[in-house]
Design a protein around this motif. Structure first.
Motif, PDB file in Angstrom:
ATOM      1  N   VAL A  48       7.332   7.617  -6.442  1.00 35.76           N
ATOM      2  CA  VAL A  48       5.733   7.582  -7.043  1.00 35.76           C
ATOM      3  C   VAL A  48       4.836   7.181  -6.175  1.00 35.76           C
ATOM      4  N   ASP A  49       3.468   8.032  -5.890  1.00 34.75           N
ATOM      5  CA  ASP A  49       2.789   7.081  -4.720  1.00 34.75           C
ATOM      6  C   ASP A  49       1.210   7.168  -4.802  1.00 34.75           C
ATOM      7  N   PRO A  50       0.499   6.303  -5.042  1.00 34.16           N
ATOM      8  CA  PRO A  50      -0.939   6.465  -5.713  1.00 34.16           C
ATOM      9  C   PRO A  50      -1.487   7.571  -4.808  1.00 34.16           C
ATOM     10  N   GLY A 165       1.873  -4.992  -5.891  1.00 32.78           N
ATOM     11  CA  GLY A 165       2.559  -4.138  -6.199  1.00 32.78           C
ATOM     12  C   GLY A 165       3.426  -4.001  -4.251  1.00 32.78           C
ATOM     13  N   ALA A 166       4.102  -1.958  -4.727  1.00 29.07           N
ATOM     14  CA  ALA A 166       4.766  -2.171  -3.379  1.00 29.07           C
ATOM     15  C   ALA A 166       3.767  -2.780  -2.016  1.00 29.07           C
ATOM     16  N   CYS A 167       3.245  -1.745  -1.330  1.00 32.71           N
ATOM     17  CA  CYS A 167       2.329  -2.309   0.082  1.00 32.71           C
ATOM     18  C   CYS A 167       1.850  -3.764   0.229  1.00 32.71           C
ATOM     19  N   ILE A 186      -4.363 -11.024  -4.809  1.00 35.84           N
ATOM     20  CA  ILE A 186      -4.972 -10.302  -5.967  1.00 35.84           C
ATOM     21  C   ILE A 186      -5.263  -9.338  -6.714  1.00 35.84           C
ATOM     22  N   CYS A 187      -4.353  -9.586  -8.420  1.00 38.57           N
ATOM     23  CA  CYS A 187      -3.621  -8.488  -8.727  1.00 38.57           C
ATOM     24  C   CYS A 187      -4.242  -8.628 -10.572  1.00 38.57           C
ATOM     25  N   GLY A 188      -3.230  -8.015 -11.287  1.00 34.62           N
ATOM     26  CA  GLY A 188      -4.033  -7.288 -12.243  1.00 34.62           C
ATOM     27  C   GLY A 188      -3.064  -7.979 -13.828  1.00 34.62           C
ATOM     28  N   ASN A 207      -5.632 -12.907 -10.694  1.00 40.23           N
ATOM     29  CA  ASN A 207      -6.115 -12.379 -11.641  1.00 40.23           C
ATOM     30  C   ASN A 207      -7.339 -11.801 -12.073  1.00 40.23           C
ATOM     31  N   TYR A 208      -7.730 -10.473 -11.460  1.00 39.34           N
ATOM     32  CA  TYR A 208      -8.798  -9.900 -11.317  1.00 39.34           C
ATOM     33  C   TYR A 208      -9.054  -9.619 -12.560  1.00 39.34           C
ATOM     34  N   LYS A 209      -8.541  -9.468 -13.961  1.00 42.64           N
ATOM     35  CA  LYS A 209      -8.953  -8.720 -15.159  1.00 42.64           C
ATOM     36  C   LYS A 209      -9.347  -9.953 -15.891  1.00 42.64           C
ATOM     37  N   ASN A 231      -5.917  -3.246  -0.593  1.00 39.09           N
ATOM     38  CA  ASN A 231      -5.298  -1.457  -1.515  1.00 39.09           C
ATOM     39  C   ASN A 231      -6.252  -0.932  -2.512  1.00 39.09           C
ATOM     40  N   VAL A 232      -7.485  -1.495  -2.517  1.00 42.77           N
ATOM     41  CA  VAL A 232      -7.723  -1.079  -3.821  1.00 42.77           C
ATOM     42  C   VAL A 232      -9.832  -0.715  -4.311  1.00 42.77           C
ATOM     43  N   GLY A 233      -9.906  -1.442  -3.033  1.00 38.81           N
ATOM     44  CA  GLY A 233     -11.157  -1.237  -3.057  1.00 38.81           C
ATOM     45  C   GLY A 233     -12.470  -1.108  -4.211  1.00 38.81           C
ATOM     46  N   ILE A 256      -7.309   1.752  -4.016  1.00 38.83           N
ATOM     47  CA  ILE A 256      -6.916   3.479  -5.140  1.00 38.83           C
ATOM     48  C   ILE A 256      -7.565   2.931  -6.661  1.00 38.83           C
ATOM     49  N   SER A 257      -8.399   1.551  -6.757  1.00 39.79           N
ATOM     50  CA  SER A 257      -9.365   1.280  -7.941  1.00 39.79           C
ATOM     51  C   SER A 257     -10.917   2.908  -7.680  1.00 39.79           C
ATOM     52  N   GLN A 258     -10.661   4.004  -6.792  1.00 42.34           N
ATOM     53  CA  GLN A 258     -11.718   4.804  -6.393  1.00 42.34           C
ATOM     54  C   GLN A 258     -10.659   6.267  -6.807  1.00 42.34           C
ATOM     55  N   ARG A 286     -10.428   2.898   9.415  1.00 49.03           N
ATOM     56  CA  ARG A 286      -9.568   3.265   8.622  1.00 49.03           C
ATOM     57  C   ARG A 286      -7.667   3.770   9.241  1.00 49.03           C
ATOM     58  N   PHE A 287      -7.156   2.911   8.251  1.00 50.48           N
ATOM     59  CA  PHE A 287      -5.254   2.922   8.514  1.00 50.48           C
ATOM     60  C   PHE A 287      -4.434   3.994   8.008  1.00 50.48           C
ATOM     61  N   LEU A 288      -4.268   4.614   8.468  1.00 48.73           N
ATOM     62  CA  LEU A 288      -3.194   5.377   8.408  1.00 48.73           C
ATOM     63  C   LEU A 288      -1.730   5.765   8.245  1.00 48.73           C
TER      64      LEU A 288
HETATM   65  P1  NDP Z   1       1.396   0.060  -6.157  1.00 50.69           P
HETATM   66  O1  NDP Z   1       2.524  -0.380  -5.806  1.00 50.69           O
HETATM   67  O2  NDP Z   1       0.381  -1.009  -5.519  1.00 50.69           O
HETATM   68  O3  NDP Z   1       0.748   0.045  -7.216  1.00 50.69           O
HETATM   69  C1  NDP Z   1      -0.766   0.417  -7.189  1.00 50.69           C
HETATM   70  C2  NDP Z   1      -0.899  -0.794  -7.995  1.00 50.69           C
HETATM   71  O4  NDP Z   1      -3.009  -0.920  -7.707  1.00 50.69           O
HETATM   72  C3  NDP Z   1      -1.190  -0.740  -9.274  1.00 50.69           C
HETATM   73  O5  NDP Z   1      -0.092  -1.499  -9.576  1.00 50.69           O
HETATM   74  C4  NDP Z   1      -2.466  -1.849  -9.270  1.00 50.69           C
HETATM   75  O6  NDP Z   1      -1.952  -3.018 -10.311  1.00 50.69           O
HETATM   76  C5  NDP Z   1      -2.745  -1.445  -8.908  1.00 50.69           C
HETATM   77  N1  NDP Z   1      -3.783  -0.544  -9.422  1.00 50.69           N
HETATM   78  C6  NDP Z   1      -4.373   0.037  -9.992  1.00 50.69           C
HETATM   79  N2  NDP Z   1      -5.692   0.595 -10.286  1.00 50.69           N
HETATM   80  C7  NDP Z   1      -6.156  -0.842 -10.272  1.00 50.69           C
HETATM   81  C8  NDP Z   1      -7.862  -1.085  -9.735  1.00 50.69           C
HETATM   82  N3  NDP Z   1      -9.064  -0.002 -10.911  1.00 50.69           N
HETATM   83  N4  NDP Z   1      -8.568  -1.747  -9.464  1.00 50.69           N
HETATM   84  C9  NDP Z   1      -7.063  -2.756  -8.646  1.00 50.69           C
HETATM   85  N5  NDP Z   1      -6.004  -2.748  -8.429  1.00 50.69           N
HETATM   86  C10 NDP Z   1      -5.734  -1.628 -10.023  1.00 50.69           C
HETATM   87  O7  NDP Z   1       1.446   1.236  -4.555  1.00 50.69           O
HETATM   88  P2  NDP Z   1       1.225   1.085  -3.288  1.00 50.69           P
HETATM   89  O8  NDP Z   1       1.634   0.087  -2.808  1.00 50.69           O
HETATM   90  O9  NDP Z   1       2.255   2.515  -2.901  1.00 50.69           O
HETATM   91  O10 NDP Z   1       0.035   2.051  -2.511  1.00 50.69           O
HETATM   92  C11 NDP Z   1      -1.383   0.555  -2.272  1.00 50.69           C
HETATM   93  C12 NDP Z   1      -2.659   1.414  -1.764  1.00 50.69           C
HETATM   94  O11 NDP Z   1      -1.940   1.160   0.227  1.00 50.69           O
HETATM   95  C13 NDP Z   1      -2.373   2.082  -2.078  1.00 50.69           C
HETATM   96  O12 NDP Z   1      -4.275   2.262  -2.096  1.00 50.69           O
HETATM   97  C14 NDP Z   1      -2.389   3.265  -1.304  1.00 50.69           C
HETATM   98  O13 NDP Z   1      -3.279   4.454  -1.329  1.00 50.69           O
HETATM   99  C15 NDP Z   1      -2.645   3.121  -0.157  1.00 50.69           C
HETATM  100  N6  NDP Z   1      -1.446   3.444   0.620  1.00 50.69           N
HETATM  101  C16 NDP Z   1      -2.281   3.792   1.874  1.00 50.69           C
HETATM  102  C17 NDP Z   1      -0.912   4.128   3.369  1.00 50.69           C
HETATM  103  C18 NDP Z   1      -1.780   4.057   4.916  1.00 50.69           C
HETATM  104  O14 NDP Z   1      -0.547   4.767   5.583  1.00 50.69           O
HETATM  105  N7  NDP Z   1      -3.079   3.598   4.765  1.00 50.69           N
HETATM  106  C19 NDP Z   1      -0.179   4.721   3.265  1.00 50.69           C
HETATM  107  C20 NDP Z   1       0.383   4.092   1.370  1.00 50.69           C
HETATM  108  C21 NDP Z   1      -0.179   3.389   0.419  1.00 50.69           C
HETATM  109  P3  NDP Z   1      -2.642  -3.867 -10.922  1.00 50.69           P
HETATM  110  O15 NDP Z   1      -1.887  -4.606 -12.116  1.00 50.69           O
HETATM  111  O16 NDP Z   1      -2.729  -5.300  -9.542  1.00 50.69           O
HETATM  112  O17 NDP Z   1      -3.804  -3.620 -11.127  1.00 50.69           O
END
Ligand code: NDP
Length: 347
Positions: A48-50, A165-167, A186-188, A207-209, A231-233, A256-258, A286-288
């Motif tokens: 399961v992925d963002p 997180g994962a990445c 930086i994490c939550g 801890n950003y919270k 990862n978050v923006g 992910i924050s957006q 941009r990176f994909l």
């Molecule tokens: P994660 O395992 O990192 O899970 C998502 C984490 O995001 C959560 O554990 C949470 O951790 C954090 N998060 C959620 N909401 C917020 C918020 N509002 N502000 C800050 N942190 C938040 O997911 P992935 O490692 O799978 O993905 C991480 C990022 O990488 C995503 O943005 C994803 O879209 C991107 N990605 C990009 C790829 C590419 O090719 N460019 C490929 C794969 C992923 P916390 O407790 O710290 O809040």
């Protein structure tokens, strides 16, 4: 044969958090008849992925991935084992994977859409193919190599958001392996911060919270930030970018924050942040990871070696049962995971 599957019951709307009610578990009968070229597979693991969040919208806003359809079975990265085969590519007992694995306990799949997995590369930890030696690990490694401009011996500071997180958990470790000297996460939660430092070798974590991200970040990065794995923006990234050095680099991994907001990708930056990028000549391309398919095989071998030799530590959060797949997705989106969020569907 009776099987279970998860379908999309409704869309949350582009600017709302997804909820359990958007998903529905169903039971149905799967015909066991295979045609030439097909396999019958039992699902072992789902990812399961963002990025799945945008598939819940009518329009994903991207051209490389389509929206999920209402009342149709959902799909994401998955791994299964072949139970029956009508293709010479696979035999019963093979581990196979697809980027579009149905959220189903068992499924009939076309052999052409599958890749065979080598369990020896992951010492039997097959689920790692969805994380550290799958797209997540590839994203961290190739993202840093392509966009990070890491120079060994140059005393660079790397900041990683979404660091537990994962990445993120891999990106910080890989930043160190490739030559950064100061790694800041930086994490939550406090628990995540502690783990990054005590277990994964980050120099510090914030801890950003909690109040005072700016000051804490400044204390962790006395020479400014040279590489930012984002990862978050949003606000967190604005604060990091304020502390970035002249000619530094952002790896624009995700925002992910957006993702629960109705904005395009990448979301527009605040005028002040955009001005900093320009004044300080900070790169933010941009990176994909899917664009770098030619590097995937060699990167998988590299990641596997680092894991086998203990240089790279892997964290996973596993929930069990197909019926908990939607819950695992929602939990990951809200920070419930450490490392890669995995769903184990069967043993
Ligand atoms: P994660 O395992 O990192 O899970 C998502 C984490 O995001 C959560 O554990 C949470 O951790 C954090 N998060 C959620 N909401 C917020 C918020 N509002 N502000 C800050 N942190 C938040 O997911 P992935 O490692 O799978 O993905 C991480 C990022 O990488 C995503 O943005 C994803 O879209 C991107 N990605 C990009 C790829 C590419 O090719 N460019 C490929 C794969 C992923 P916390 O407790 O710290 O809040």
């Amino acid at each position: 044969m009776k099987i279970k599957r998860v379908v999309l019951a409704s869309r949350p709307g582009n600017d709302r958090e997804p909820v359990e009610e958007n998903f529905r578990l169903e039971e149905l009968t799967l015909s066991e008849e295979l045609t030439e070229g097909q396999v019958l597979a039992r699902t072992l693991f789902l990812s399961v992925d963002p990025y799945l969040r945008c598939r819940m919208n009518e329009d994903t806003g991207t051209d490389y991935i389509g929206p999920w359809k209402i009342s149709e079975v959902l799909d994401s990265g998955g791994i299964g084992v072949v139970e029956e085969s009508r293709t010479s590519q696979f035999t019963a007992g093979d581990f196979i994977t697809s980027f579009n694995w149905p959220w189903q306990t068992k499924c009939i799949l076309n052999g052409d859409s599958l890749q065979k997995l080598d369990p020896s590369l992951v010492d039997g930890h097959i689920s790692n193919y969805l994380g550290a030696v799958g797209l997540t690990g590839l994203t961290a490694l190739i993202g840093i190599k392509e966009k990070g401009h890491v120079i060994p011996g140059a005393n660079q500071t790397m900041v990683v958001s979404g660091a537990a997180g994962a990445c993120g958990s891999l990106a910080g470790q890989i930043g160190r392996i490739l030559g950064c000297s100061n790694i800041v996460g930086i994490c939550g939660t406090e628990q995540k911060c502690k783990l990054l430092v005590s277990d994964l070798g980050f120099d510090s974590a914030v801890n950003y919270k909690e109040y005072g991200l700016d000051e804490k970040l400044r204390a962790c990065c006395p020479n400014g930030v040279d590489v930012y794995f984002d990862n978050v923006g949003g606000e967190i990234s604005d604060k990091v970018i304020h502390q970035m050095n002249q000619n530094s680099h952002i790896i624009l991994c995700g925002q992910i924050s957006q993702y629960n907001k109705d904005v395009s990708y990448p979301p527009p930056l605040h005028a002040e942040t955009a001005a900093i990028l320009k004044q300080r000549n900070i790169t933010r391309e941009r990176f994909l990871v899917l664009t770098y398919a030619d590097q995937h095989n060699s990167a998988i071998v590299q990641l596997s070696q680092w894991i086998k030799t203990g240089k790279l530590k892997v964290k996973e959060t596993t929930v069990h049962g197909l019926e908990n797949t939607a819950g695992a997705f929602l939990s990951m989106m809200a920070g419930g995971n450490i490392g890669k969020q995995i769903v184990q569907v069967s043993e």
